[in-house]
Motif scaffolding. Sequence first.
Motif, mmCIF file in Angstrom:
data_model
loop_
_atom_site.group_PDB
_atom_site.id
_atom_site.type_symbol
_atom_site.label_atom_id
_atom_site.label_comp_id
_atom_site.label_asym_id
_atom_site.label_seq_id
_atom_site.Cartn_x
_atom_site.Cartn_y
_atom_site.Cartn_z
ATOM 1 N N GLU A 1 0.824 -1.195 0.000
ATOM 2 C CA GLU A 1 0.000 0.000 0.000
ATOM 3 C C GLU A 1 0.861 1.249 0.000
ATOM 4 O OE1 GLU A 1 -3.427 -2.212 2.655
ATOM 5 O OE2 GLU A 1 -2.208 -0.639 3.531
ATOM 6 N N ASP A 2 0.167 2.396 -0.016
ATOM 7 C CA ASP A 2 0.828 3.702 0.011
ATOM 8 C C ASP A 2 1.856 3.835 -1.093
ATOM 9 O OD1 ASP A 2 0.788 3.445 3.533
ATOM 10 O OD2 ASP A 2 -0.556 4.639 2.308
ATOM 11 N N SER A 3 1.484 3.461 -2.296
ATOM 12 C CA SER A 3 2.458 3.436 -3.382
ATOM 13 C C SER A 3 2.012 4.272 -4.554
ATOM 14 C CB SER A 3 2.653 1.993 -3.851
ATOM 15 O OG SER A 3 3.204 1.937 -5.126
ATOM 16 N N VAL A 4 2.968 4.878 -5.235
ATOM 17 C CA VAL A 4 2.713 5.465 -6.539
ATOM 18 C C VAL A 4 2.631 4.326 -7.543
ATOM 19 C CG1 VAL A 4 3.627 6.968 -8.329
ATOM 20 C CG2 VAL A 4 3.924 7.564 -5.935
ATOM 21 N N ASP A 5 1.712 4.451 -8.512
ATOM 22 C CA ASP A 5 1.504 3.365 -9.481
ATOM 23 C C ASP A 5 2.765 2.986 -10.214
ATOM 24 O OD1 ASP A 5 -1.095 3.410 -8.850
ATOM 25 O OD2 ASP A 5 -1.803 4.317 -10.707
ATOM 26 N N SER A 6 2.834 1.707 -10.555
ATOM 27 C CA SER A 6 3.773 1.272 -11.578
ATOM 28 C C SER A 6 3.128 1.580 -12.920
ATOM 29 C CB SER A 6 4.056 -0.223 -11.446
ATOM 30 O OG SER A 6 4.664 -0.510 -10.220
ATOM 31 N N ALA B 1 -14.644 -10.333 -2.776
ATOM 32 C CA ALA B 1 -13.768 -9.159 -2.717
ATOM 33 C C ALA B 1 -12.330 -9.602 -2.523
ATOM 34 C CB ALA B 1 -14.180 -8.244 -1.571
ATOM 35 N N LEU B 2 -11.441 -9.018 -3.296
ATOM 36 C CA LEU B 2 -10.021 -9.279 -3.118
ATOM 37 C C LEU B 2 -9.491 -8.400 -1.985
ATOM 38 C CD1 LEU B 2 -8.911 -9.267 -6.862
ATOM 39 C CD2 LEU B 2 -9.520 -11.229 -5.448
ATOM 40 N N LYS B 3 -8.269 -8.672 -1.573
ATOM 41 C CA LYS B 3 -7.667 -7.839 -0.543
ATOM 42 C C LYS B 3 -7.381 -6.448 -1.095
ATOM 43 C CE LYS B 3 -5.198 -8.913 2.622
ATOM 44 N NZ LYS B 3 -4.739 -9.310 3.953
ATOM 45 N N PRO B 4 -7.249 -5.420 -0.242
ATOM 46 C CA PRO B 4 -6.972 -4.053 -0.715
ATOM 47 C C PRO B 4 -5.723 -3.996 -1.582
ATOM 48 C CG PRO B 4 -7.587 -4.008 1.588
ATOM 49 C CD PRO B 4 -7.449 -5.464 1.223
ATOM 50 N N ARG C 1 1.812 -11.110 -12.944
ATOM 51 C CA ARG C 1 1.331 -12.453 -13.282
ATOM 52 C C ARG C 1 0.634 -13.098 -12.089
ATOM 53 N NH1 ARG C 1 6.332 -12.599 -16.094
ATOM 54 N NH2 ARG C 1 7.333 -13.704 -14.374
ATOM 55 N N SER C 2 1.175 -12.879 -10.901
ATOM 56 C CA SER C 2 0.569 -13.437 -9.693
ATOM 57 C C SER C 2 -0.835 -12.892 -9.470
ATOM 58 C CB SER C 2 1.457 -13.114 -8.479
ATOM 59 O OG SER C 2 0.835 -13.515 -7.274
ATOM 60 N N ILE C 3 -1.002 -11.576 -9.656
ATOM 61 C CA ILE C 3 -2.316 -10.947 -9.481
ATOM 62 C C ILE C 3 -3.294 -11.460 -10.533
ATOM 63 C CG2 ILE C 3 -3.563 -8.757 -9.586
ATOM 64 C CD1 ILE C 3 -1.050 -7.421 -8.457
ATOM 65 N N GLU D 1 -2.543 -2.121 -9.246
ATOM 66 C CA GLU D 1 -2.844 -3.539 -9.110
ATOM 67 C C GLU D 1 -4.326 -3.811 -9.339
ATOM 68 O OE1 GLU D 1 -1.261 -4.563 -5.281
ATOM 69 O OE2 GLU D 1 0.739 -4.913 -6.107
ATOM 70 N N ARG D 2 -5.173 -2.874 -8.905
ATOM 71 C CA ARG D 2 -6.605 -3.048 -9.196
ATOM 72 C C ARG D 2 -6.855 -3.013 -10.703
ATOM 73 N NH1 ARG D 2 -7.025 0.884 -5.197
ATOM 74 N NH2 ARG D 2 -7.854 2.404 -6.688
ATOM 75 N N ARG D 3 -6.125 -2.158 -11.384
ATOM 76 C CA ARG D 3 -6.273 -2.066 -12.838
ATOM 77 C C ARG D 3 -5.870 -3.385 -13.505
ATOM 78 N NH1 ARG D 3 -3.158 2.139 -13.615
ATOM 79 N NH2 ARG D 3 -4.785 3.518 -12.826
#
Length: 330
Positions: free
Chosen positions: A128-133, A289-292, A268-270, A297-299
């Motif tokens: 969490e608390d991350s800028v997107d890749s 529901a998946l974990k936060p 790939r894991s996601i 990662e949601r994308r």
Amino acid sequence: MKSIIKSSKTIEEAVDLGLKELGLDRNNTEIEIIQEPTKGFLGMFGGNDAIVKIKEKDKSTDINLDDIFGDLKQNSSFAEVEDESDEEIDERFSKYDDLEEDEEEIVETESHDTVDEVVENKEDDSYEDSVDSYEDETTETEQEEYEIFKSDKEKTVNTRELTFSGEAVEINDEDSLEVVAQKTKKILEDILVKMHIETKVDYETNKNNIINLDLSDISENDTGIVIGSKGETLNAIQYTLSLLVNRNTKQFYRVTLNVADYRDRRKRSIENNAKKVAFKVLKTKKSIALKPMNSYERRIVHYALQSYKEIETVSSGKFPNRKVVVKYKG
């Protein structure tokens, strides 16, 4: 660092055996489950023992951020953030909100269906608390329309040969993308020197002010330190870099950091986990529901499941607990 691999009928027994042999307690070790125990036929034949790897924690990984950025706070506007009000801070970093906007193209309108189950990605929790890749999906034609800047890998020096500069690296709107990338590389090298990480830092720019940083010529041990538990350290360094790079600029520079192809493996894991959840939703016809996750990662989940005609995905909740809900729509 000491490490050992032990096996026993249960995970707890294997861990206790390893800790006893190493003479360490749980607080000073990292425990990796290599194999879960399984029962044999009729509970008697063909079962497998649990196998765990126990490794002593590297005490050198404790990082004092005040030590790293102490000179920056004295010589730059970075120290002024502490005196700002909540409203001023929100306005100062409002450009980070843009990272969520392009997600709406693939998010359906959220319904009020009951979420029946929360599923954890067993391979790797969200960080969490991350800028997107950033995933580059441009075509060859599009790539011809902008200039790509790359560092000279042959001239890149390993951080083992560098010393902490102590300089406050300032980035402003007058700097070109190439100059910003070079300065970002310098900031990262200073951080890694303070972390005692030996590696080479290379950069490559992309359109929309994207700066991709990659670590190479790095040991397995240092790779593990940089990635951290479940990717948290890698994500934290990336986020810190984005704050430092964008603190004095009107335009936004998206900074990504990768090592040992971790981002692709994480992707790939996601995707695999999302597809497993989709099949379960199709089977049970119940929402899961998946974990936060962060917005990047949601994308990944939204894109991975957009071809499932009987499935819809929606983002629910607020940061840092925003998550993807996979729903059956029939």
